[in-house]
Design a protein around this motif. Structure first.
Motif, PDB file in Angstrom:
ATOM      1  N   ALA A 146      50.065  85.866 -75.055  1.00 20.98           N
ATOM      2  CA  ALA A 146      49.954  86.142 -73.612  1.00 20.98           C
ATOM      3  C   ALA A 146      49.485  84.921 -72.833  1.00 20.98           C
ATOM      4  O   ALA A 146      49.976  84.668 -71.733  1.00 20.98           O
ATOM      5  CB  ALA A 146      49.015  87.329 -73.374  1.00 20.98           C
ATOM      6  N   ILE A 147      48.552  84.139 -73.392  1.00 24.94           N
ATOM      7  CA  ILE A 147      48.060  82.995 -72.618  1.00 24.94           C
ATOM      8  C   ILE A 147      49.100  81.887 -72.505  1.00 24.94           C
ATOM      9  O   ILE A 147      48.954  81.007 -71.668  1.00 24.94           O
ATOM     10  CB  ILE A 147      46.707  82.460 -73.141  1.00 24.94           C
ATOM     11  N   THR A 148      50.156  81.961 -73.291  1.00 28.47           N
ATOM     12  CA  THR A 148      51.242  80.988 -73.139  1.00 28.47           C
ATOM     13  C   THR A 148      52.363  81.524 -72.248  1.00 28.47           C
ATOM     14  O   THR A 148      53.284  80.791 -71.918  1.00 28.47           O
ATOM     15  CB  THR A 148      51.848  80.588 -74.501  1.00 28.47           C
ATOM     16  N   LYS A 149      52.289  82.799 -71.874  1.00 31.66           N
ATOM     17  CA  LYS A 149      53.351  83.434 -71.084  1.00 31.66           C
ATOM     18  C   LYS A 149      53.017  83.512 -69.602  1.00 31.66           C
ATOM     19  O   LYS A 149      53.820  83.150 -68.762  1.00 31.66           O
ATOM     20  CB  LYS A 149      53.649  84.839 -71.606  1.00 31.66           C
ATOM     21  N   GLY A 150      51.858  84.056 -69.248  1.00 26.44           N
ATOM     22  CA  GLY A 150      51.528  84.164 -67.834  1.00 26.44           C
ATOM     23  C   GLY A 150      50.614  85.320 -67.514  1.00 26.44           C
ATOM     24  O   GLY A 150      50.124  86.028 -68.401  1.00 26.44           O
ATOM     25  N   ASP A 151      50.408  85.499 -66.211  1.00 20.16           N
ATOM     26  CA  ASP A 151      49.455  86.488 -65.707  1.00 20.16           C
ATOM     27  C   ASP A 151      49.737  87.907 -66.172  1.00 20.16           C
ATOM     28  O   ASP A 151      48.829  88.614 -66.594  1.00 20.16           O
ATOM     29  CB  ASP A 151      49.441  86.494 -64.178  1.00 20.16           C
ATOM     30  N   HIS A 156      33.995  85.139 -63.720  1.00 18.76           N
ATOM     31  CA  HIS A 156      35.103  85.656 -62.928  1.00 18.76           C
ATOM     32  C   HIS A 156      35.490  87.060 -63.358  1.00 18.76           C
ATOM     33  O   HIS A 156      35.383  87.408 -64.530  1.00 18.76           O
ATOM     34  CB  HIS A 156      36.342  84.760 -63.080  1.00 18.76           C
ATOM     35  N   ASP A 157      35.974  87.836 -62.385  1.00 15.62           N
ATOM     36  CA  ASP A 157      36.616  89.100 -62.729  1.00 15.62           C
ATOM     37  C   ASP A 157      38.041  88.779 -63.170  1.00 15.62           C
ATOM     38  O   ASP A 157      38.475  87.619 -63.150  1.00 15.62           O
ATOM     39  CB  ASP A 157      36.577  90.093 -61.562  1.00 15.62           C
ATOM     40  N   ARG A 158      38.763  89.784 -63.584  1.00 16.75           N
ATOM     41  CA  ARG A 158      40.098  89.577 -64.142  1.00 16.75           C
ATOM     42  C   ARG A 158      41.014  88.803 -63.203  1.00 16.75           C
ATOM     43  O   ARG A 158      41.617  87.801 -63.594  1.00 16.75           O
ATOM     44  CB  ARG A 158      40.726  90.935 -64.489  1.00 16.75           C
ATOM     45  N   GLU A 159      41.148  89.251 -61.964  1.00 14.35           N
ATOM     46  CA  GLU A 159      42.106  88.634 -61.040  1.00 14.35           C
ATOM     47  C   GLU A 159      41.722  87.211 -60.671  1.00 14.35           C
ATOM     48  O   GLU A 159      42.583  86.325 -60.588  1.00 14.35           O
ATOM     49  CB  GLU A 159      42.291  89.504 -59.800  1.00 14.35           C
ATOM     50  N   GLN A 186      49.537  71.840 -70.104  1.00 18.41           N
ATOM     51  CA  GLN A 186      50.398  70.899 -69.381  1.00 18.41           C
ATOM     52  C   GLN A 186      49.923  70.858 -67.937  1.00 18.41           C
ATOM     53  O   GLN A 186      50.407  71.587 -67.081  1.00 18.41           O
ATOM     54  CB  GLN A 186      51.865  71.336 -69.450  1.00 18.41           C
ATOM     55  N   ARG A 187      48.935  70.035 -67.687  1.00 12.59           N
ATOM     56  CA  ARG A 187      48.327  69.970 -66.353  1.00 12.59           C
ATOM     57  C   ARG A 187      49.174  69.148 -65.384  1.00 12.59           C
ATOM     58  O   ARG A 187      49.291  69.483 -64.222  1.00 12.59           O
ATOM     59  CB  ARG A 187      46.927  69.389 -66.469  1.00 12.59           C
ATOM     60  N   ASN A 224      43.060  80.314 -63.920  1.00 13.41           N
ATOM     61  CA  ASN A 224      43.753  79.864 -65.123  1.00 13.41           C
ATOM     62  C   ASN A 224      45.156  79.340 -64.784  1.00 13.41           C
ATOM     63  O   ASN A 224      45.582  78.309 -65.294  1.00 13.41           O
ATOM     64  CB  ASN A 224      43.826  81.016 -66.125  1.00 13.41           C
ATOM     65  N   ALA A 225      45.865  80.040 -63.912  1.00 13.00           N
ATOM     66  CA  ALA A 225      47.206  79.607 -63.504  1.00 13.00           C
ATOM     67  C   ALA A 225      47.156  78.262 -62.782  1.00 13.00           C
ATOM     68  O   ALA A 225      48.069  77.438 -62.933  1.00 13.00           O
ATOM     69  CB  ALA A 225      47.857  80.664 -62.623  1.00 13.00           C
ATOM     70  N   SER A 226      46.087  78.013 -62.037  1.00 11.59           N
ATOM     71  CA  SER A 226      45.973  76.758 -61.294  1.00 11.59           C
ATOM     72  C   SER A 226      45.700  75.566 -62.201  1.00 11.59           C
ATOM     73  O   SER A 226      45.873  74.418 -61.796  1.00 11.59           O
ATOM     74  CB  SER A 226      44.859  76.856 -60.241  1.00 11.59           C
TER      75      SER A 226
END
Length: 139
Positions: free
Chosen positions: A30-35, A57-60, A100-101, A66-68
């Motif tokens: 999941a952490i390689t796929k997305g939200d 942090h809360d989930r959202e 991949q930043r 993490n996405a940023s």
């Protein structure tokens, strides 16, 4: 060592992992796929404590942060311990991720000691709490 496995998933499959080991494997995918893939494995009131500056942090908010940070290309764990009792499981491990930043540059290596608390629900195991403590990459 556990490398990012390929766990079959389907949007029609609303049930989550039935075993903690499956939940952990699904999390690495999941952490390689997305939200959405991560959100599906997390309880709505999940709390994440992570660095490098000690965020809570809360989930959202965690998913947005993490996405940023850039895409996680791969993840693996080692030295995994699991303590399961009465519908809860605490998993502690070393986790390594390549992020991949910046496009066109090599991925950034992130190492952390991770503790995840999973809860057994009617929908399967769901993440309720996670702490990631970053560490300097081992040589």
């Amino acid at each position: 060592m556990t490398t990012t496995p390929s766990v079959p998933s389907s949007k029609d499959d609303i049930r989550g992992p039935d075993a903690v080991a499956q939940a952990e494997a699904a999390w690495l995918v999941a952490i390689t796929k997305g939200d959405e893939e991560q959100r599906a494995l997390m309880l709505p009131d999940c709390v994440i404590v992570h660095g490098p500056v000690g965020n809570v942090h809360d989930r959202e908010r965690f998913l947005a942060y993490n996405a940023s940070m850039g895409a996680t290309l791969d993840a693996e764990t080692s030295e995994v311990t699991c303590r399961e009792r009465e519908g809860r499981a605490v998993v502690t491990c070393f986790q390594t991720m390549n992020i991949q930043r910046v496009p066109d540059l090599p991925p950034f290596l992130v190492q952390a000691v991770a503790t995840r608390v999973w809860f057994s629900t009617e929908e399967g195991w769901r993440l309720g709490h996670m702490q990631l403590s970053r560490r300097q990459p081992a040589v």
